[in-house]
Each structure stands twice: as structure tokens, then as C-alpha cells.
Design an enzyme around this catalytic site. Structure first.
Site, PDB file in Angstrom:
ATOM      1  N   LYS A  65       0.750  -1.318  -0.099  1.00 27.56           N
ATOM      2  CA  LYS A  65       0.027   0.124  -0.146  1.00 27.56           C
ATOM      3  C   LYS A  65       0.887   1.306   0.307  1.00 27.56           C
ATOM      4  CE  LYS A  65      -0.976   0.676   5.013  1.00 27.56           C
ATOM      5  NZ  LYS A  65      -2.068   0.912   5.903  1.00 27.56           N
ATOM      6  N   SER A  80      -9.239   5.066 -14.350  1.00 31.42           N
ATOM      7  CA  SER A  80      -7.969   4.580 -13.619  1.00 31.42           C
ATOM      8  C   SER A  80      -7.381   5.710 -12.538  1.00 31.42           C
ATOM      9  CB  SER A  80      -6.605   4.325 -14.528  1.00 31.42           C
ATOM     10  OG  SER A  80      -6.249   5.574 -15.358  1.00 31.42           O
ATOM     11  N   THR A 139      -9.761   0.335  -9.039  1.00 32.15           N
ATOM     12  CA  THR A 139      -9.591   0.880 -10.504  1.00 32.15           C
ATOM     13  C   THR A 139      -7.988   0.243 -10.865  1.00 32.15           C
ATOM     14  OG1 THR A 139      -9.464   2.507 -11.966  1.00 32.15           O
ATOM     15  CG2 THR A 139      -8.449   2.818  -9.729  1.00 32.15           C
ATOM     16  N   TYR A 140      -7.362   0.646 -11.823  1.00 35.60           N
ATOM     17  CA  TYR A 140      -6.257   0.328 -11.904  1.00 35.60           C
ATOM     18  C   TYR A 140      -5.145   1.384 -12.163  1.00 35.60           C
ATOM     19  CZ  TYR A 140      -7.353   1.758 -16.857  1.00 35.60           C
ATOM     20  OH  TYR A 140      -7.947   2.573 -17.885  1.00 35.60           O
ATOM     21  N   GLY A 148     -11.581   9.504 -14.591  1.00 39.85           N
ATOM     22  CA  GLY A 148     -13.212   9.078 -15.060  1.00 39.85           C
ATOM     23  C   GLY A 148     -14.030   8.949 -14.003  1.00 39.85           C
ATOM     24  N   ALA A 149     -14.745   8.288 -14.049  1.00 43.50           N
ATOM     25  CA  ALA A 149     -15.848   8.038 -12.731  1.00 43.50           C
ATOM     26  C   ALA A 149     -15.220   8.197 -11.359  1.00 43.50           C
ATOM     27  CB  ALA A 149     -16.693   7.009 -12.983  1.00 43.50           C
ATOM     28  N   ALA A 150     -13.997   7.550 -11.435  1.00 43.37           N
ATOM     29  CA  ALA A 150     -13.466   7.723  -9.879  1.00 43.37           C
ATOM     30  C   ALA A 150     -13.095   9.180  -9.501  1.00 43.37           C
ATOM     31  CB  ALA A 150     -11.965   7.004 -10.106  1.00 43.37           C
TER      32      ALA A 150
END
Length: 116
Positions: free
Chosen positions: A9, A25, A57-58, A73-75
Site C-alpha cells: 500500500k 484509472s 480501479t487500475y 473518469g468516474a473515480a
């Protein structure tokens, strides 16, 4: 049997950008990716400490040494610039591998840079 184990992390980084009109992403400074052992295109979980949002996500590489953490994007709807997030990766392992696995934890500085 395989188990899905906490691999690494990036702990408490600041969101520097949120780009709604992007394919998707999270863009992460390449130094942070390397330090955490996260590969480009690897699936990651993002936990927002400010609002409790969690998303998957990636990862994509951001400019090395820039400190960039950009939700795309949506994130981008899940965080605001300045929010503190934790980026987590997981790995499939056998139970034997999992018993000896040591997660990589990166504690960046206040500018999202790797502390040497």
C-alpha cells in the site's frame, strides 16, 4: 487453495488532480508505484480518508518524482483535490506463501514523494 492477501500500500497520499473526462484509472507517480511494487495496469483499491469512499480501479504511471495522484473518469467523483487516500494492492498466494509474505508499505512525505 489460493487466498487473496494484502500485497502493498501507499499510505496517506494527497489527491493532486481529479479528471472526470478521462477513460478511467488512477495516475500515480512512478516512484511511488516502484516503492510499493505496484505494476502499471494492476488492480488497486483506493480508500478515501476524507469521505469514506472506496473504489477499485487500475494504476497507470505518472511522471516520476511529480507526486501526482490523479483519479480519472468516474473515480474523479469519489475524491476532491486535497483528499487523503490510501492505495492498496492485493495478490493471490498459496496459504504457505501467505504465511511468510511481508507487505510493502510506503509512507510518502507531504508532497507525495518517496521518503528515502
Amino acid at each position: 487453495m489460493l487466498v487473496n492477501i494484502f500485497k502493498s500500500k501507499i499510505h496517506r497520499v494527497k489527491v493532486t488532480q481529479a479528471e472526470l473526462n478521462y477513460v478511467g484509472s488512477i495516475t500515480i507517480d512512478e516512484d511511488l508505484l516502484d516503492a510499493a511494487g505496484i505494476m502499471e495496469n494492476e488492480r488497486v483499491q483506493v480508500v478515501n480518508n476524507n469521505n469514506g469512499e472506496r473504489l477499485e480501479t487500475y494504476a497507470i504511471k505518472g511522471k516520476r518524482g511529480s507526486g501526482i495522484i490523479c483519479l480519472n473518469g468516474a473515480a474523479a467523483r469519489k475524491a476532491e483535490v486535497g483528499d487523503i487516500v490510501i492505495i492498496i494492492s492485493y495478490a493471490w498466494m498459496t496459504q504457505e506463501e501467505a504465511k511468510t509474505h511481508k507487505p510493502m508499505i510506503v509512507f510518502p512525505d507531504e508532497n507525495n514523494l518517496v521518503v528515502k
